[in-house]
Structure formats: C-alpha cells, structure tokens
Motif scaffolding. Sequence first.
Motif, short mmCIF file in Angstrom:
data_model
loop_
_atom_site.label_atom_id
_atom_site.label_comp_id
_atom_site.label_asym_id
_atom_site.label_seq_id
_atom_site.Cartn_x
_atom_site.Cartn_y
_atom_site.Cartn_z
N VAL A 1 -21.95 -22.79 -11.11
CA VAL A 1 -22.54 -21.84 -10.16
C VAL A 1 -23.33 -22.62 -9.11
O VAL A 1 -23.65 -23.81 -9.27
CB VAL A 1 -23.46 -20.84 -10.89
CG1 VAL A 1 -22.63 -19.91 -11.77
CG2 VAL A 1 -24.52 -21.55 -11.72
N ALA A 2 -23.69 -21.89 -8.05
CA ALA A 2 -24.26 -22.58 -6.88
C ALA A 2 -25.73 -22.92 -7.04
O ALA A 2 -26.21 -23.89 -6.46
CB ALA A 2 -24.08 -21.70 -5.63
N GLY A 3 -26.49 -22.17 -7.82
CA GLY A 3 -27.92 -22.43 -7.90
C GLY A 3 -28.48 -22.00 -9.25
O GLY A 3 -27.75 -21.54 -10.14
N ARG B 1 -30.45 -19.44 -10.05
CA ARG B 1 -30.51 -18.01 -10.33
C ARG B 1 -29.49 -17.25 -9.49
O ARG B 1 -29.85 -16.48 -8.59
CB ARG B 1 -31.91 -17.47 -10.08
CG ARG B 1 -32.95 -18.06 -11.02
CD ARG B 1 -34.30 -17.40 -10.86
NE ARG B 1 -35.25 -17.96 -11.79
CZ ARG B 1 -35.40 -17.58 -13.05
NH1 ARG B 1 -34.62 -16.62 -13.52
NH2 ARG B 1 -36.29 -18.16 -13.83
N PRO B 2 -28.21 -17.47 -9.75
CA PRO B 2 -27.19 -16.77 -8.98
C PRO B 2 -27.12 -15.30 -9.38
O PRO B 2 -27.57 -14.91 -10.45
CB PRO B 2 -25.90 -17.51 -9.37
CG PRO B 2 -26.19 -18.01 -10.74
CD PRO B 2 -27.65 -18.34 -10.77
N ASP C 1 -21.76 -13.22 -9.66
CA ASP C 1 -21.24 -14.57 -9.49
C ASP C 1 -21.14 -15.31 -10.82
O ASP C 1 -20.25 -16.15 -11.00
CB ASP C 1 -22.13 -15.37 -8.53
CG ASP C 1 -22.03 -14.86 -7.10
OD1 ASP C 1 -21.08 -14.08 -6.82
OD2 ASP C 1 -22.89 -15.21 -6.28
#
Length: 948
Positions: free
Chosen positions: A544-546, A548-549, A553
């Motif tokens: 995942v991108a961060g 706390r997506p 997502d």
Amino acid sequence: MSSHLVRRRPAVVRQEGPATRRAAERPRQGQQDAASALPALRTSAVFTATGSSARGLTAAEAAGRRAVHGPNELPAVKRGRPWRRFVAQFTDLFAIVLLVSSALTFLAYWLGRPREPATLQLALAILCVVLLNAGIGFAQEYSAERTAQSLRAMVPHTCRVLRDGERRELPARELVPGDVVILEAGDAVPADCRLVEAHEAAVNNAALTGESDPVARVAEAVPPGPPLEARNCVWMGTDLVAGTGKAVVFGTGAATEFGRIFRLTAAAPRQRTPLQRQVAVMARRVAGAALATGAALFAIRAPSGQPFVDTFVFSLGVMVALVPEGLPATLSVSLAIGVRRMARRHALVKQLLAVEALGSTSVICTDKTGTLTQAEMTVVQLWADGVSHSVTGVGYAPAGEVADPGPVRELLRAAALCCNARLVPPSGREPWRVLGDTTEGALLVAAGKAGLDPAREEARTPRVAEYPFDSVRKLMSTVHRDGDGGHFAYVKGAPVELLARCDAMDRAGKRAPLTETERAGVVAAADGMAGQGLRVLGVARRQVAGPRPPLEDVETRLTLLGLVAMYDPPRPEVRDAVDACRRAGIRIVMVTGDHPLTAEAVARRVGIVRDPAPTLVTGARLDALDDDSLDDLLAGSVELLLCRVAPEHKLRVVTALQRRGEVVAVTGDGANDAPALKHADIGVAMGASGTDVAREAAVMVLLDDSFASIGTAVGLGRSVYRNIRKFLIYLFSHNIAELVPILAATFAGFPLVPITAVQILAIDLGSDVLPALALGAEPMEPDVMNSPPRPRHERLFSAAVMGRIVFLGGIQALGVCAVFFWHIHASGIPYADFTKSDPVYREAITMVQAGIVVSQFFNALAVRTDRQSVFRAGLLTNPWLLAAGCFGIGLMAAISYVPPLQAVFHTAPLDPADWAVLAGLGALLLVAEECRKGVLRRRAAAPKGGTR
C-alpha cells in the motif's frame, strides 16, 4: 468460553411486598430505557445521559446509586429459611401418616384406664421415627445446597473502574450505572455498557448468542435498532477478546441481558423426575392401604368385646406394620451415595432425585464446543499454490511441525501478523493458553511450528494501522511498515469474501495473475476442507502507498497467499462414551450454533453420526415447522443434528422430545442455554466454562466439562435405580412377615398380637435400615449400560418386583407364623388365658421379632442379584451388607437378653435351640430364592427364552 465470567455470591433474598417491587422496578425500567437510547448518542452525550463524566463517578455518587440500583449481581434464587425447610420435611405423605398415628396413639394413652406405658412408648417411638427421617432429609438437602453455593463462588470477579478520575480495581458487584470501566483483551465484561473509547476492540458474545466468533466493537454512534445488535455496546458475561476500550455502565444486575435470560429461566417450571412421580404414587398407595387395613381390622375386632383402646392400638400397630418407616431415610442416603460416587467422577449433582433420573435418560441433547471437543482450535492443514501441507500437534502448546514449511512460511507470517491474540506460556498448573481469540491463537501456534517467532516478526515489521473484523466484510486487515520504509497490508477472513478481492496468487514468492481456473481450484480446496468440518481462513497481502490508506485500497487487488484450515479436536474419551450410550439405547442429538458441515464432521469423529446422510436441521427450518411437523421430524430422524439454533429452538426441541415420552438430558454452558437446562429432565451445565445462570438452572454440573462424564453418570444413575429396587424388595417383603401373623392371630381368635408396634419399629429402624443402605451401595454392575433405558412411565413396583416381594415375604410370614403358634400351642395354655405379661407370650413374640430379623439377613443376601446366584456373585463382595446384618442380629440379641430393653419391648431371652430354628428358617428362604433364580436362568437359556 472464558472462565472469568461474572460470578455472584449467594445472597439472602428478602420477602418483597408490592411497594418494594414497584420501587425496584423503577430503576430497572430506567436502565432499560437507557439501553435503547444510548447507542444512537455521540460519545460526549453518553456521559450526560448517564449522569457521569470522563473522570467517572465520585465515591459519594457511586454509593448513592448503589442504594437505588442495588448490587451488580443476579438475584439469588429464593430459598426458605432453614427452619421452614426443616418443617417442610414433615409434608411427606409417609410423615403425615406417621404423625397422625403418633397423635392418635398419644390420645389413646390419655383416654386409657389404666394408662398403658406401652401405648406411650409406641407414640414416642413413632414420633422419633418422623423426626429422624426429617433430620436426614434436611441434612442431605442442606449439604447439596452448600456444595452448589461453593461452586457458584469459585472465582470472585473484579474489574477496573475510574472513580474520582483514578483507576481502581473493585468487585464487579459494586458497579453502578454511570461507572466508567476500563476493558482490555481477555477481560470479562462486568455489566451492560456503552463504549466511549474502542481501539480495535472485539467481543465474544457466546454467553448470550451461543456463537464464539469475535465481533468488532466501535465507540461511534450507531443507528437505533435492537439492543443486542448495537455495535457500540458490550454486555455482561461476554468477553473482550481483542483490543482495549472504555465504557459507561448503563445496566446492572437483573436489568442486564443476562438478567433478562435469568428471568426467562426462573419462569420455566422445574420438571419432576420419574422417581419423584413414582415415589409419590407409591406413598399414596401404601398410605391408603395401611389406613384401609387398619380401619378394617378395627371394625372386625371392635365387636368382639376387646377394650376400645386396646383394639385401637392394635389397629395402629397393623397400620405401622404396613408403612415402611425407614424408606425415606434409606432412599435419601442411598441417593446421596450416588451423588458422592458421581462427584468422584467429576459430576456434581445438586438434587438427590436427579441421580436416579439420569438412569432413565433416553435422549441427550448435547452442544459441541467444550463438551464433545476440547475448546482448543488447532491448525491441521495449510494450502498454498495448489499444494496441501499437514500440521501436527494439538492445542496451544508449540509442539508439532509443518510438513515442508518453506512454501507456506509467508502465509503463516502474514496470518500471525494479522492477529491480536497472545499466547501465554504455562504457569503453575495452567497449561499453554490463549489471551484473546482462539482462532488467532491457533494461527500463532502454527507459525511457531513453522519456525517463525511472531513477536520478532511484529518487531521487525511493526503495525501502523488496523481494520477490525466485522460481520459484513468478514475480513480483518492490518498495515505494517517493513524495514525499507514501505508498507504492506495483510488480510485474513472468509475464503469466498477474500477471493473476490484477489487478482493474483503468490507463486514461490512472486506475484502471478489469478486465472479463473486457479480461482475455481481455490474454491474447491476451501470447500473440500470445509466438508471435513474444518474452519477455513484465507490469507492475502498487498503493498500500500502509506501508513493509513483507505479501507477500499487495503482490501482490493490482493495477492492470495493461501488457505489455513483448523478444527477444535474432539476429546479423546468422548468416542467411547458415545459408543456406551449407543449400547445403552440412548439417543444423542447434537444442538449447536455452528455451521452444519462443521457439526456433521465433529459428530462423525466422535461417533454420533454413522449414516451417510444424517438429518441436519437449521434454526431457520425449525421456525418453519409447526409442532406436529417437529414431532414427526424427531420421531423419524434417528441421527439428528440441529445447527445454527437459538435458545428458543433448544427449549422447543426439549419440550417436543418430552411430549413424545422421552427423558431428556441437556448440556449447556451459556446463559442462552439456561431455559432449556431448567426445563429438561436433567439439565447438565459446564463447571469449568459455564456461566452462573447455566449452573443455577441445571441439576448437574460437569466439573471437567466432558461428555464422557455424562455417560458415566448415566451408568451410575441406572445402578442407583437397580439398587433402589433391591432395597425396596428387601424392605417391603418383611412388611408381609409383620402383617400376616397379626391377621392370622385375628382370624384364629388369639386375643393378643404376635408382634407389637414397638417391635415393628425396632425392626424397621434398628435392623432394616443399615442393610438397606448397604444394598443401596452395591457397586455398578458390568452390564448396566447394555440394556435400553426403561420407559418413562415404567412403575417402580413392576409386576416382577411385586411378585418377588410376595414370594420372599410369604416365605418369611409362613416361618414366623409357624414359630409363633408352635410356641403358643406347645405351652398347652388356652388362648383366652394369655395375658401380655405371660412369659410364654413374651417368648413367642420374641421369636417372631427374631425370626423376621434373622430371615431378613438371608433376604439381604438373596436380593443382591436378580438372576445370578449369590454364591457366584460372592458372599463377601459387599462387606458392609454382612456387617449391617450382623449388627441387626446383635441388636435383636440385646433386645432379647438385656433387662432394660426387655422391659421396653416386652421380650424374653431365647435359648440356643430357638436361634437354631430361626437360622434354619432363614436358610430355607435363601434356598428357595436360589431355586427361583435357577428356574429363571434355565428359561433365559432356552432357545425361545429372552436374553438375560
């Protein structure tokens, strides 16, 4: 189920008038109103609505509210004061008959001129008999109740509360509405509460719903709806299995959901046991026969010119001869022996008569988890990239291994990271256990078997976010930061739901597209494992991108890592117990809240199901059946599994089985089981994992929670019933020997009785009670579980029992009549010249009393077996019986030779020749009974004979 459920201490319940009850209902109604309004309020408004604050209540506020709402405990079952319960012992029909007899005898003594000391002795003796029986009955009930109270107070419960802004640990019974409680994973919820803080919190509502799956809890407001469906509320008796939280109490004691079920349980009538019904019928018949016979003989002798008082006392003597004075005491103590034997086998029986009722059980409705199984989830199979990997070991101890762990190491690592449970190492006598959800505990154990250290993996890739499991998504997700600063999401949950969110599969550590063919293979693998009764979880991951997506997502475009299959292993001793119940003709019906496939698989493993196609019925189908259709279902389905059922379904099934004439035993541990436990003939609660409500409703508590203990208890119950019949034959047969000489003397014109009422009481209590108790303590026979249960309406005094009583009693009666009239005629004195003080008469009545005592010694040996020769069973295998018989003969010798006792019983010393004659008559009885048994054995061995 947690063993830290809310406990309560026994309390004395005051008698409440209407005004007191109305005052008690007002705070309860206020708590119920709060329960319906609080879920829809914002967190800040919850404190206002409950009159509390984020700092909790002050000590003064808590004390004031406790005075209004009372302690946070379920109301104690109302129990009469000890003196009232002692007085209640005199309401037994035998006691009433004897009390009336004693009162009439006292009256006869005062009206007599001159007053006869023997009449006063008789009145006092009858009164002493009643007092003795009452004392024994009261002592047995009191002892059983104290044992049950000790069980209820096994574990005192405490909780953490904010008072005056400080965190304190207090007894749960001191909670009041408005208190702020602090909850952590593993805690029991001490009252009905509205959450104001929740951090990845999940609860196990099994105590109320019967389902052990964790349910996520939140602190935010939720739309109005049924109270139990409010996701921001937690309920007394449930467990927090994950996360932490703070909650404001709004319901305590009887105003909780536990209290609602408690009231439902209290309204259910307690069923009388078969023995209770049969003893009541027997008491009425024996009392009626005694009164009728006494009245008839009074009417016969009154016109003959005999003094009125003498005739009246004579009639009372006949009545006393027919009433088995020692029966209530003998029955109570014999049942108590059964209680102690069951306690040694981990079954605590709270009511004496329930011991016998177990022996007539024809259907056992058993739950699954913890009773048939060990309540320990264990991973047994892993599936990854089309290959299955077996896992060995049972329970939470990290003993076992994963076959070829390399390909599934990432699967188990992801599953372990996506867990909130914690394994607790052994401590003292405590084995390995799980703090939190047992399913997650099983995943941690499996990871350890593959060589992984979950704590080390958590430290290497710390969790930064969590999306708890809920019943809509059926998934749980966590986000972790790896060593390179990237973030990965790990997801676990229902295979169907998870697979729908996957577009790739892990192959040798690489992400590969998931084709439709592979997707079908995953579904087939999951269905195959579910068909074996295994609980299946899917595990996936994605980058995942961060930290706390958004949830959408996290749980899309997942890479499937594989499947994890686990099961709750059956207890190893259960299969043998089930086989024993089958041989005994006892039908076993599984009643569970689990999935039908899981229920069937467990039922097959333990032997409850053997047919290829058993009948599986869900709660939804039960709702669609009317009573007639339900009766047809129960009658036509031998192997029946009831799945996904609610408490109302369980109660309805028990009622339907009883309607068909079955004697039903029901097992349960949760508060939701309590109505069925109370309504059943035998309610069986779990001692280790059960709730207070369940243990209060049940009449038997399994201290080890094992179904095998039920099977053992049924065998002991059957043995108790057999032993009861043995001592009933023993007790009633000598009543014939007491009555027949009196009748013979009456019709022969002899002016005096061959045996006095005081002598009869001496035989009944001094010489008969101990041998009867020894017969009640006969060990369980090896074939006790090889015959079907007796019919619910079978009489205690069957034709065979009555025939044996008449046979043995008739032989004794002929013997004592012979010695009496032989002694009278040998004196050469005319009947009319005999008086009570005549030495020959006193010798003759002594011969009658001694003849009955000696023949009863041989009778006790004879009734130990139904068909088997007593010599084959062994004369010395029941030493207590021999000792009791010798005591009775010794007492008789004292009555014959000791001057003070001679004065009381009007007896005379017997010479050795007299004793030899009496011993010969007793031996004749034993020989006659052995001949009768020999005839029965030959008939049974004949080609057309029945089985033995």
